[in-house]
Design a protein around this motif. Structure first.
Motif: not given
Length: 285
Positions: A101-107, A110-116, A181-184
């Motif tokens: 639950l750390s507030p960090r958004v991992a860029v 995040l971009l990899t999520y869209f491709l996979v 979770f923030a990235t999700v």
């Protein structure tokens, strides 16, 4: 930044987290439907074929259909709850990102999520459209919608939502490392908006820019509803173009005039996501 574990299941913090997970996606869908009603009658329609009245106006049914946003909400909430209720038993079934639950958004992730996610969805989607019994048992109901709208983007059949969206989503969260979770939440929100918008019955202001970048736009996805075995990707046109399933909407009489002066679809979006994926997996290794 170090990871922040999920709060205790009996704590007010967990109750607030679960409440947000169960309600916020409905609010986002409601906001997307507002866009539909605000612009559908004063913006250029994508096709000459008008959508059915119920597909154009019945937002209440769309919002509560079990195969719609409700399925996504319950799926995510179920795994969130199970990760705390039985952490030892289900440790291997719950993605690590859901538990941070750390507030960090991992860029990068995040971009990899869209491709996979898009690649996994494409594999399911192409299988559905080429295996007759599977198509009839899952995806065929969605294609009874000849002229789609934003409101019916997730309308279809619950097994279809599980197979085409939820299983690829769950797999994506496992495959991509280094996330939170923030990235999700950011990814799921952007994906939810995009999957609705590509079903729009009217032209969107970013359609031409998306086309130039190689991002699936409204025209691309309407081609899929005209030619169901083509344009199977949901985020990157490059996937269809590289795998031989792409039909350029500019070559169809329905859309040719509207796209006459627009640049052809490029590969920029795929390149950015692919570079992010290389960096993300390299960092994890």
């Amino acid at each position: 930044m170090s990871s922040v574990p999920l709060p205790d299941v009996a704590s007010p913090e967990f109750a607030a987290l679960l409440t947000a997970s169960l309600t916020v996606p409905y609010l986002f869908c409601g906001a997307i439907y507002i866009v539909h009603f605000a612009f559908k009658d004063r913006t250029q329609p994508i096709r000459k074929t008008k959508p059915l009245e119920k597909h154009d106006r019945d937002w209440r049914s769309a919002l509560v259909r079990p195969e719609g946003i409700t399925a996504v909400v319950l799926w995510m909430s179920m795994w969130l709850g199970l990760s705390l209720a039985a952490p030892q038993v289900l440790r291997g079934a719950v993605p690590a990102c859901i538990q941070d639950l750390s507030p960090r958004v991992a860029v990068g992730p995040l971009l990899t999520y869209f491709l996979v996610f898009d690649m996994l969805m494409w594999l399911v989607h192409v299988t559905q459209h080429n295996v007759h019994w599977l198509y009839k048992a899952t995806h065929s109901r969605h294609h009874t919608i000849a002229s789609p709208t934003i409101i019916v983007a997730l309308t279809g059949f619950l097994p279809d939502t599980v197979l085409l969206i939820l299983i690829p989503l769950h797999g994506t969260l496992f495959i991509v490392p280094g996330s939170t979770f923030a990235t999700v939440v950011v990814f799921a929100t952007a994906a939810l908006i995009h999957l609705h918008m590509i079903h729009s019955s009217f032209k969107l202001p970013w359609d031409h820019a998306f086309r130039s970048l190689g991002i699936v736009n409204t025209y691309d996805h309407h081609v899929h509803h005209i030619h169901p075995k083509r344009n199977l990707a949901h985020f990157f046109t490059s996937i269809d173009r590289l795998l031989g399933t792409y039909v350029d909407p500019a070559n169809l009489p329905n859309f040719g005039e509207q796209l006459a002066n627009v640049a052809k679809s490029g590969h920029a979006a795929l390149c950015v996501s692919a570079c992010a994926a290389v960096w993300t997996f390299t960092q994890a290794w």
